[in-house]
Design an enzyme around this catalytic site. Structure first.
Site, PDB file in Angstrom:
ATOM      1  N   LYS A 108      27.832  -8.060  67.533  1.00  0.00           N
ATOM      2  CA  LYS A 108      27.487  -8.247  66.387  1.00  0.00           C
ATOM      3  C   LYS A 108      27.721  -6.668  65.777  1.00  0.00           C
ATOM      4  CE  LYS A 108      26.308 -12.917  64.834  1.00  0.00           C
ATOM      5  NZ  LYS A 108      25.055 -13.615  64.587  1.00  0.00           N
TER       6      LYS A 108
ATOM      7  N   ARG B 114       7.563 -12.134  73.974  1.00  0.00           N
ATOM      8  CA  ARG B 114       7.162 -11.570  75.298  1.00  0.00           C
ATOM      9  C   ARG B 114       7.002 -10.350  75.384  1.00  0.00           C
ATOM     10  NH1 ARG B 114      10.825 -15.650  76.126  1.00  0.00           N
ATOM     11  NH2 ARG B 114      10.190 -17.455  77.314  1.00  0.00           N
TER      12      ARG B 114
END
Length: 292
Positions: free
Chosen positions: A78, A162
């Protein structure tokens, strides 16, 4: 029919070849979805799949002649498709991601139909306005989720990741859209309740049960963009909480419909002829049943 893109060139009406590219690609349901739609529309178009990585993308794109109409792009392409586009729609420009290329004579036109896919699949669950939401994960799909949520009226988005530093581009995008985007770590307690959570993690991403349960307890409806690995750690937590979790099949369906609008009309906002029938046929493919 001659397809004329606004302000651009004329697409060869005989162009009838299309493919989905990515790596991996064998799992893709796109060929089935597109074939079902083309059958309803009476289009003699072919739609295949090809394994293409970032390094080989430019060379592969350069081999396409005027028999080619367009491409669907999945991970990890993409970003390189965005760079290859000569013209971008607003959603692609905002996200920096292109999942659809229309092969116009004046250069490939890039679109992001993931954003519309998210908006439309949430509407299937009656969510047409969302004041606040949570996104789990801070990768490329999270960018499309931020834009989709802004279109649904969200003004506050919490991104659970995270690595807090990975959220910085989403914070900047939120500022551009007038949306407050904040980062939060995976934790066993989350006091902030939201009506919607969009999970953008890979299907096999590990999430500790305590963190997943905390997300489910305060997360409202879950839209997990994964469809190849189900259930996911998060959808299992929503199941334990007795809450509703949706896979990414609805998003896949609706983004594909918008792609077909582009390949047919050059515009994701122009409906197809017999679009209700087209959508039923495509749903039938995903459900493993014939369309009524």
């Amino acid at each position: 029919m001659v397809l004329r893109a606004p302000g651009l060139g004329v697409l060869n009406p005989a162009a009838a070849r299309l493919e989905v590219w990515g790596d991996p690609i064998a799992h893709s349901r796109s060929p089935q979805l597109h074939a079902a739609a083309y059958d309803v529309l009476g289009l003699d178009w072919s739609y295949g799949r090809r394994r293409v990585g970032e390094r080989s993308f430019a060379a592969e794109l350069a081999t396409l002649d005027d028999a080619w109409r367009g491409l669907s792009l999945t991970m990890p392409l993409k970003g390189v498709a965005y760079a290859a586009a000569a013209n971008l729609d607003r959603r692609a420009e905002l996200t920096g991601a292109v999942n659809t290329l229309l092969l116009d004579p004046d250069g490939p036109r890039g679109f992001n139909t993931d954003v519309g896919g998210i908006v439309r699949t949430l509407a299937d669950d009656g969510l047409t306005t969302v004041p606040s939401a949570r996104i789990v994960g801070a990768g490329a799909t999270a960018t499309s989720a931020v834009v989709a949520l802004s279109e649904l009226g969200a003004r506050e988005i919490q991104v659970v990741a995270r690595r807090p530093e990975a959220v910085a581009p989403l914070v900047a995008l939120g500022e551009r859209l007038g949306v407050e985007v904040t980062a939060a770590p995976f934790a066993a307690s989350l006091s902030h309740e939201v009506p919607l959570t969009i999970a953008t993690l890979p299907g096999d991403a590990p999430v500790q049960d305590a963190a997943a349960d905390a997300l489910a307890d305060t997360g409202g409806l879950l839209l997990d963009v994964v469809y190849g690995h189900w259930p996911t750690a998060l959808s299992a937590a929503w199941d334990r909480a007795g809450a509703t979790a949706r896979s990414g099949l609805g998003m896949l369906l609706h983004q594909a419909l918008l792609q077909i609008r582009i390949f047919r009309h050059g515009d994701p906002d122009t409906p197809l002829d017999a679009e209700d029938r087209v959508l039923r046929a495509m749903r039938g493919v995903l459900e493993g049943t014939a369309a009524a």
